[in-house]
Design an enzyme around this catalytic site. Sequence first.
Site, PDB file in Angstrom:
ATOM      1  N   GLU A 146       0.834  -1.195   0.000  1.00 20.74           N
ATOM      2  CA  GLU A 146       0.000   0.000   0.000  1.00 20.74           C
ATOM      3  C   GLU A 146       0.872   1.250   0.000  1.00 20.74           C
ATOM      4  OE1 GLU A 146      -1.441  -1.337   4.123  1.00 20.74           O
ATOM      5  OE2 GLU A 146      -1.632   0.844   4.209  1.00 20.74           O
ATOM      6  N   LYS A 184       2.581   4.705   1.102  1.00 23.20           N
ATOM      7  CA  LYS A 184       3.006   5.326   2.350  1.00 23.20           C
ATOM      8  C   LYS A 184       2.773   6.835   2.232  1.00 23.20           C
ATOM      9  CE  LYS A 184       6.732   5.333   5.680  1.00 23.20           C
ATOM     10  NZ  LYS A 184       6.866   6.762   5.891  1.00 23.20           N
ATOM     11  N   ASP A 220       2.631  10.779   3.314  1.00 20.12           N
ATOM     12  CA  ASP A 220       3.570  11.614   4.048  1.00 20.12           C
ATOM     13  C   ASP A 220       2.799  12.637   4.869  1.00 20.12           C
ATOM     14  OD1 ASP A 220       6.052  12.302   4.830  1.00 20.12           O
ATOM     15  OD2 ASP A 220       6.469  13.615   3.133  1.00 20.12           O
ATOM     16  N   TYR A 258      -5.030   3.008   7.554  1.00 19.99           N
ATOM     17  CA  TYR A 258      -4.215   1.908   7.020  1.00 19.99           C
ATOM     18  C   TYR A 258      -4.172   0.669   7.903  1.00 19.99           C
ATOM     19  CZ  TYR A 258      -0.496   4.508   9.540  1.00 19.99           C
ATOM     20  OH  TYR A 258       0.229   5.181  10.460  1.00 19.99           O
ATOM     21  N   LYS A 294      11.433   2.884   0.341  1.00 18.93           N
ATOM     22  CA  LYS A 294      11.527   4.320   0.081  1.00 18.93           C
ATOM     23  C   LYS A 294      12.042   4.536  -1.335  1.00 18.93           C
ATOM     24  CE  LYS A 294      10.583   6.123   4.204  1.00 18.93           C
ATOM     25  NZ  LYS A 294      11.552   6.686   5.127  1.00 18.93           N
ATOM     26  N   CYS A 335      37.190  29.001  18.279  1.00 17.66           N
ATOM     27  CA  CYS A 335      35.748  28.748  18.196  1.00 17.66           C
ATOM     28  C   CYS A 335      35.039  29.985  17.627  1.00 17.66           C
ATOM     29  CB  CYS A 335      35.210  28.414  19.582  1.00 17.66           C
ATOM     30  SG  CYS A 335      33.410  28.376  19.648  1.00 17.66           S
ATOM     31  N   CYS A 371      32.859  31.520  20.797  1.00 21.21           N
ATOM     32  CA  CYS A 371      33.420  32.104  22.020  1.00 21.21           C
ATOM     33  C   CYS A 371      34.881  32.509  21.870  1.00 21.21           C
ATOM     34  CB  CYS A 371      33.265  31.128  23.182  1.00 21.21           C
ATOM     35  SG  CYS A 371      34.331  29.691  23.015  1.00 21.21           S
ATOM     36  N   CYS A 386      35.386  22.746  20.227  1.00 25.82           N
ATOM     37  CA  CYS A 386      35.719  23.913  21.030  1.00 25.82           C
ATOM     38  C   CYS A 386      35.883  23.366  22.444  1.00 25.82           C
ATOM     39  CB  CYS A 386      34.580  24.935  20.988  1.00 25.82           C
ATOM     40  SG  CYS A 386      34.680  26.101  22.363  1.00 25.82           S
ATOM     41  N   CYS A 397      31.716  27.785  26.784  1.00 22.24           N
ATOM     42  CA  CYS A 397      31.283  28.305  25.473  1.00 22.24           C
ATOM     43  C   CYS A 397      29.761  28.425  25.436  1.00 22.24           C
ATOM     44  CB  CYS A 397      31.764  27.386  24.369  1.00 22.24           C
ATOM     45  SG  CYS A 397      31.126  27.838  22.751  1.00 22.24           S
TER      46      CYS A 397
HETATM   47  S1  IVH Z   1       2.024   1.098   8.655  1.00 21.84           S
HETATM   48  C1  IVH Z   1       3.915  -0.706  12.223  1.00 21.84           C
HETATM   49  N1  IVH Z   1       1.035   2.161   6.494  1.00 21.84           N
HETATM   50  O1  IVH Z   1       4.785   5.873   8.186  1.00 21.84           O
HETATM   51  C2  IVH Z   1       3.899   0.682  11.764  1.00 21.84           C
HETATM   52  N2  IVH Z   1       2.374   3.518   7.900  1.00 21.84           N
HETATM   53  O2  IVH Z   1       7.526   5.432   8.949  1.00 21.84           O
HETATM   54  C3  IVH Z   1       2.576   0.999  11.182  1.00 21.84           C
HETATM   55  N3  IVH Z   1       2.615   5.814   7.160  1.00 21.84           N
HETATM   56  O3  IVH Z   1       4.296   6.335  11.626  1.00 21.84           O
HETATM   57  C4  IVH Z   1       2.718   1.870  10.049  1.00 21.84           C
HETATM   58  N4  IVH Z   1       1.356   5.640   5.360  1.00 21.84           N
HETATM   59  O4  IVH Z   1       2.751   7.584   9.997  1.00 21.84           O
HETATM   60  C5  IVH Z   1       1.797   2.352   7.578  1.00 21.84           C
HETATM   61  N5  IVH Z   1       0.063   2.979   4.572  1.00 21.84           N
HETATM   62  C6  IVH Z   1       0.806   3.176   5.651  1.00 21.84           C
HETATM   63  C7  IVH Z   1       1.387   4.435   5.945  1.00 21.84           C
HETATM   64  C8  IVH Z   1       2.184   4.548   7.088  1.00 21.84           C
HETATM   65  C9  IVH Z   1       2.105   6.442   6.096  1.00 21.84           C
HETATM   66  C10 IVH Z   1       3.502   6.424   8.169  1.00 21.84           C
HETATM   67  C11 IVH Z   1       3.003   6.297   9.580  1.00 21.84           C
HETATM   68  C12 IVH Z   1       4.141   5.726  10.385  1.00 21.84           C
HETATM   69  C13 IVH Z   1       5.298   6.019   9.492  1.00 21.84           C
HETATM   70  C14 IVH Z   1       6.421   5.055   9.704  1.00 21.84           C
END
Ligand code: IVH
Length: 713
Positions: free
Chosen positions: A115, A117, A119, A249, A346, A440, A443, A462, A467
């Site tokens: 799925e 991720k 942001d 999620y 990522k 430094c 200071c 330093c 400082c």
């Molecule tokens: S699963 C076991 N699914 O990513 C951890 N996280 O880097 C459960 N996030 O804190 C996370 N989309 O805020 C999961 N589809 C998704 C997500 C997701 C965004 C974020 C979430 C988490 C962070 C971890």
Amino acid sequence: MQESDAQKRIKKLRSEIVRLRNAYHIENAPNVTDDVYDSLTRELKALLQKHPELNDSNALENRVAGKALEKFIKVKHKIRMLSLNDAFNEEELYDWKKRIQKLLGSEKKLEYFCEIKFDGLAVSLIYKNGKFTQGATRGDGFVGEDITQNLRTINSIPLILNSLPTSPLSRGGDKVIPLDKGGFRGVAPEYLEVRGEAIMSKKTLSKLNLGNKREGKILFANTRNAAAGSLRQLDPKLAAKRHLDFFAYDIAEIKEAEPLLRGSASQLQTHSEKHAILRNLGFKVGALEAKCKNIEEIILFIKKFEKIRSNFPYGTDGIVIYIDDLKLQEILGVVGKAPRYVVAFKYPAERATTIVKDIKINVGRTGVLTPLAIFEPTLVAGSMVSKATLHNMDQIERLDLRIGDTVVIEKAGDVIPKVVEVLTRMRSGKEKKIKVPNICPVCGGKVEKKKLPSQTSVAYYCVNPKCSAKDERYLEHFVSVFEIYELGPKILRRLKDEGLITDAADLFTLTKDDFITLECLPHRKPETFLRGFGKKSAENIVKEIENKKHIPLSKFLWALGILHVGEETARDLAMHFGTLEKLIISARVVLAEINSIENIGPAVSKSVSNFFHDKNNLNFIQKLKKNGVIIEKMEKKKAGKFNGFTFVLTGALSNMSREIAKEKIIVLGGKVASSVSKNTSYVVAGIDPGSKLTTAEKLGVKVINEEEFLKML
Ligand code: IVH
């Protein structure tokens, strides 16, 4: 208007307002001007004022209810909110799979679920009997902040759940109707905890930034900061203006009022079923998801999304990949902050070029000199980047970096940006080299090259213990751990320069007038200050400091800035000792106890001991307490249910490797021995047990099979 007519009109108004809101928020297509929307809302309000009996606390217009809060209340998560381990390329995905396969046994067939991720900001939502009752931030994973009022303003968070459908799968049952065929039970779950991401769409962010720019306000660098900033507003009316969104999620916990024998939600078997249930309950769930049979299919999914990612309406930073089977998830368990059964892929870092305008030297908390490159601001991986740390002076030499150089900077997801290359062909000849300073920059104290025991490489420091930069960095660290967000570095420096504080403990004695004597707070324009705006913000700061006086021991220890004691170690210490007094006694008298704590090595215990032997540090703690800081005791780690039991494992287990079984026993407080003796409590006999079984029988030690062992776990 008669009551029944009013009722009809209110119903119409509500549904039309919802439609318009959805058109705006969910479909991202405002097909009506704000004026129309506003005037319908006004009419609804007026009608409700005349007919208060038609008010409905869960109706749309009540999403933005309540007054601004004084502060957020802390809430303890029933189930810890974890983080994710990352994989940055295909090879790391294969490695992840290999590790899992080794732990579960190579013959175990694995299925995956992919799925998006998002942001944004992780939040937890609690529903009781179908009603939204509490929403909280992740915080440190154990304790978050109650932001229910703000979350209620998010249209895609249902205030009332749809009734619980039957399982998305018919598991051989005769009467179970699959969800996609309209399966339906008609009862809301008694208890539900949903996890998901609060997020701002890219479009909303650019609108918000456009407005902010016009008004000379600070711009948000990305959708995540915007979402986090919006949810941190104490006044829900302000949060409502930010038009956030929410994607669910995961289900952390679900309890049904009357569980069905077969096919009920509480008998969920896979992560994909959780998504189906969430959808049916009325949540938005990521539009793109897939069940995959192997890593190759996962990679295809990743590539497919990569193509559309830049046009995707929400900020994303990767793909989350789960082992779909919930039983296997449980067996794999959690290591540190992150589960083993899920990984975040990522996308490769993005790169951009820019010009180095300046190189500044910062002095850190330990006195270390860290160069910082200042760039012409440029957009990388969805964020504006205007500076990057160069980590240490040696890196400048390695890169042969000069002021005026054109450089390539790289940013991966939420990782801080770095300079990866200097484009030397772009030089004009006017670039300026920089030298390691021998004094430094803050200071004027002596600079020495040395290697700290905790560091792998040498760096410049330093060495002046007085400082002021060290103090400043410490103050910044302190207020960030205490979550006093209103006190930014500039205000801290002003307070120090004006002599209003000499150390962090003095922060708790500041009054409104102290801030007013600063004449004008540096982040406000003087005109607005004179109009009384500054007075209000002075009041806010003082209120916030007052509100942050209560602090759990784990955070307090982290705030002290003891060398090698970061967030996790501070928590381990706090959980072990429970109170500061006990830790101090141990640090000063019986060091052995600190040494014996899991995850704590000799370097940490030495540093903790040094810290608490220093009179100045003890005085500082006294002063904090005197100024009103209250350190909350921590609950000591409870004794596990296997405390005092010793296990011996023999033969292969079919559900998990011996390694995992061992880990689970230890986590529950038990011990694992390699040979059977009179002191063995249980012998766990798997497939093809060895001679240990015969020894056990001879000695009369209790033998259990795998099934019994799983039950005990
Ligand atoms: S699963 C076991 N699914 O990513 C951890 N996280 O880097 C459960 N996030 O804190 C996370 N989309 O805020 C999961 N589809 C998704 C997500 C997701 C965004 C974020 C979430 C988490 C962070 C971890």
